[in-house]
Write a protein that holds these residues in place. Structure first.
Motif, PDB file in Angstrom:
ATOM      1  N   GLN A 118      13.988  -2.935  27.003  1.00  0.00           N
ATOM      2  CA  GLN A 118      14.345  -2.899  25.594  1.00  0.00           C
ATOM      3  C   GLN A 118      13.661  -1.730  24.896  1.00  0.00           C
ATOM      4  O   GLN A 118      12.506  -1.439  25.153  1.00  0.00           O
TER       5      GLN A 118
ATOM      6  N   ASP B  21      15.405  -7.150  19.697  1.00  0.00           N
ATOM      7  CA  ASP B  21      14.558  -6.759  20.826  1.00  0.00           C
ATOM      8  C   ASP B  21      13.074  -6.808  20.477  1.00  0.00           C
ATOM      9  O   ASP B  21      12.237  -6.910  21.370  1.00  0.00           O
TER      10      ASP B  21
ATOM     11  N   ASP C 215      11.574 -10.008  21.923  1.00  0.00           N
ATOM     12  CA  ASP C 215      11.757 -10.290  23.346  1.00  0.00           C
ATOM     13  C   ASP C 215      10.429 -10.103  24.067  1.00  0.00           C
ATOM     14  O   ASP C 215       9.899  -9.002  24.126  1.00  0.00           O
TER      15      ASP C 215
END
Length: 110
Positions: A27, A18, A21
């Motif tokens: 997240q 995450d 991302d």
């Protein structure tokens, strides 16, 4: 399965990938509150030459800000010898008014 591998010294919440991302949706990832905790992004056989890096950070429970203030960005070509790329001490860039920030990376000569 992906082009990169993301690991962490510990996992308190979320999953390490995450941190890469860029959607910054729902997240949440963070390590245990242990000194010298780390997250490592391994680009495998790919060589990169970053000029900037960015981070996004969100407020904690009940919108109380627990924002990173001190950290270091390191780089390595072999996962054994590391170079400090950028060191942050009492960095106020991330906070209640700015959940995202970017920093320039000097040429490493790696």
């Amino acid at each position: 399965s992906g082009l990169i591998k993301v690991e962490a010294s510990s996992i308190k919440k979320g999953i390490p990938p995450d941190v890469c991302d860029n959607h910054f949706d729902q997240q949440v990832f963070y390590t245990d509150n242990i000194p010298y905790s780390w997250v490592c992004i391994d680009f495998g056989n790919y060589r990169i030459k970053p000029t900037y890096y960015s981070m996004a950070h969100r407020a904690g429970p009940a919108k109380v800000g627990f924002f990173m203030r001190n950290w270091e960005l390191h780089a390595s070509n072999d996962s054994e010898t590391w170079v400090v790329v950028r060191k942050h001490v009492d960095d106020q860039s991330l906070g209640d008014r700015a959940f995202r920030a970017s920093w320039q990376v000097e040429s490493l000569g790696l």
